[in-house]
Enzyme design. Sequence first.
Site, PDB file in Angstrom:
ATOM      1  CG  ASP A   1      -1.526   1.139   1.504  1.00 53.67           C
ATOM      2  OD1 ASP A   1      -2.357   1.555   0.580  1.00 53.67           O
ATOM      3  OD2 ASP A   1      -1.607   1.960   2.278  1.00 53.67           O
ATOM      4  NE  ARG A   2       0.659   7.429  -2.958  1.00 47.75           N
ATOM      5  CZ  ARG A   2       0.099   8.473  -3.596  1.00 47.75           C
ATOM      6  NH1 ARG A   2       0.148   8.347  -4.974  1.00 47.75           N
ATOM      7  NH2 ARG A   2      -0.613   9.274  -3.071  1.00 47.75           N
ATOM      8  CG  ASP A   3      -1.235   7.569   0.056  1.00 46.31           C
ATOM      9  OD1 ASP A   3      -0.205   8.062  -0.388  1.00 46.31           O
ATOM     10  OD2 ASP A   3      -2.243   7.675  -0.557  1.00 46.31           O
TER      11      ASP A   3
ATOM     12  CG  ASP B   1      -2.440   9.206   5.002  1.00 48.57           C
ATOM     13  OD1 ASP B   1      -2.725   9.327   3.792  1.00 48.57           O
ATOM     14  OD2 ASP B   1      -3.577   8.478   5.506  1.00 48.57           O
TER      15      ASP B   1
ATOM     16  CE1 TYR C   1      -9.664  11.603  -0.570  1.00 45.79           C
ATOM     17  CE2 TYR C   1      -9.545  13.201   1.139  1.00 45.79           C
ATOM     18  CZ  TYR C   1     -10.024  11.934   0.632  1.00 45.79           C
ATOM     19  OH  TYR C   1     -11.047  11.421   1.176  1.00 45.79           O
TER      20      TYR C   1
ATOM     21  CG  ASN D   1      -8.324   1.937  -2.187  1.00 45.82           C
ATOM     22  OD1 ASN D   1      -8.171   1.036  -3.089  1.00 45.82           O
ATOM     23  ND2 ASN D   1      -8.997   1.424  -0.903  1.00 45.82           N
ATOM     24  CD  GLN D   2      -3.856   7.683  -4.248  1.00 49.53           C
ATOM     25  OE1 GLN D   2      -4.099   8.717  -4.032  1.00 49.53           O
ATOM     26  NE2 GLN D   2      -3.038   7.070  -3.401  1.00 49.53           N
TER      27      GLN D   2
ATOM     28  CB  CYS E   1     -10.061  -1.943  -8.655  1.00 49.21           C
ATOM     29  SG  CYS E   1     -10.972  -0.132  -9.214  1.00 49.21           S
TER      30      CYS E   1
ATOM     31  CE  LYS F   1      -5.419  -0.685  -1.015  1.00 49.00           C
ATOM     32  NZ  LYS F   1      -4.089  -0.319  -0.673  1.00 49.00           N
TER      33      LYS F   1
END
Length: 514
Positions: A9-11, A17, A20, A52-53, A96, A98
């Site tokens: 996961d990215r953020d 984090d 946005y 998730n974005q 898609c 999560k």
Amino acid sequence: MIYDAVLVDRDGTLIEDVPYNGDPDKVRPVPGARAALDRLRAAGLRLGVVSNQSGLARGLFDEHDLARVNARVEELLGPFDTWRVCPHDDGAGCGCRKPAPGLVCTAAHDLGTTPERCVVIGDIGGDVRAALAAGATAVLVPNPATRPEELAEAPAVADSLPDAVDLVLRRHRLFVEDPVAAAGGGHVLVVRSDSAGDLLLTGPAIRAVAHRARRVTLLCGPRGRGVAALLPGVDAVLEHELPWIEPEPAPVTRADVARLGAELASAEVDEAVVFTSFHQSALPLALLLRLAGVRRISAISDDYPGSLLDVRHHVPTGVPEAERALSLAAAAGYPLDGEPALSVHCGPAWGDRGYVIVHPGASVPARACPPRRCREFVAALLDAGFRVVVTGGPDERDLTADVCLPGARDLGGRTSWPELAAVFAGADCVVVGNTGPAHLAAAVRTPVVSLFAPTVDVGQWAPYRVPLVRLGTATAPCRGTRATVCPVPDHPCLTDIRPDAVVAAVRTLVTGLG
């Protein structure tokens, strides 16, 4: 290797984090991220990002901004082999975002592998649930935003991203053959005298032994005998109750021990690999094997074995039971060859495919969902348009008759283990507690809605390497007690499961939508 890829996961996991975030100047890697990722690259593992974005859908940044942020992540942390991003908002109902499994499945495909051979590292429950629903391994790295129930539900937890990488690489090393412990390749006795579920979880390790052995004989107890013949790699079966293993053992008698010793001697095995659970001892049997003339014995043992063991193996806590057994096989000179997933010989499919199974029984009462609740699950699934089959063992006919409703089919007590495997193989999904049939479903690659009582650790005992949704209250007071009878009034860990949650879980596994 047990894994091919790690998806992160990215953020909140790779970088701090910033809600946005569309500004690459605000990208800050978490401590130790670059060194940890480089260790995975050096080990030959491919890397991907699954993120998730929803800021895209909300118009808070555009695709150009997202690309600039992701490029900055790669500039600081090195290249990733795939990026998979969900651009949708919460209510889109996509496959898609999560906790739906879509990102994990597509990222695995990008990397030329399957979700079952991937690890997903994330910081919230959605990351864990997406991994499990895809069939991947999940590691949670909590932060202040992680809720306590998410922490309790996670099958594996690490304090930081570097610690999560340590966990992944430590599991990798468990399957490396010890060059000192060269296997003889003759007639090998493998032992797992426990329940059917435990024997199914030992199946991959038995296959590993069979790959190099000339012949494999399995020693099992009466509770596992029904699935023994289903395991690939087994040439012959000895059945004997071991009183130091059975939960309700018969008294130890000289005659019974002498009979077992005579059977072991007459089997004429060259070596033995004794598989046990973490709370069991291999040493009583090792003594009998020595007296029977077995030249080489391997087992996991925290207790000092003296001269009883030739290969004394150690395994850290929290390792899935199937991997614990596989690591002993590797230490004994029989490393994994092929896929580590559970497997059984399965006959022709039963009936028309495309139904959902509800299996209400369990080997111990503490892991059984109350019948009235299971009846509500059947009703909800029928109302949602699913075909429903209710299954149970020979002593569960009354239970399945109580749970089954008009419109569903009752197979309680009407199937042997091989026939049950065929019924499970034709299902879209199995709704079942953490008991032997859950592992049978995993062995025929059928997704599982796991009604998981937290009396035992989900990381060790969840259905292995199969798409999974876990339901039940992970923080219930019975957590970690290993109780066989529920110690809490009203059995809240399973009674609190809502019928609509079961329907949603089945839909996630059948359609891939969260």
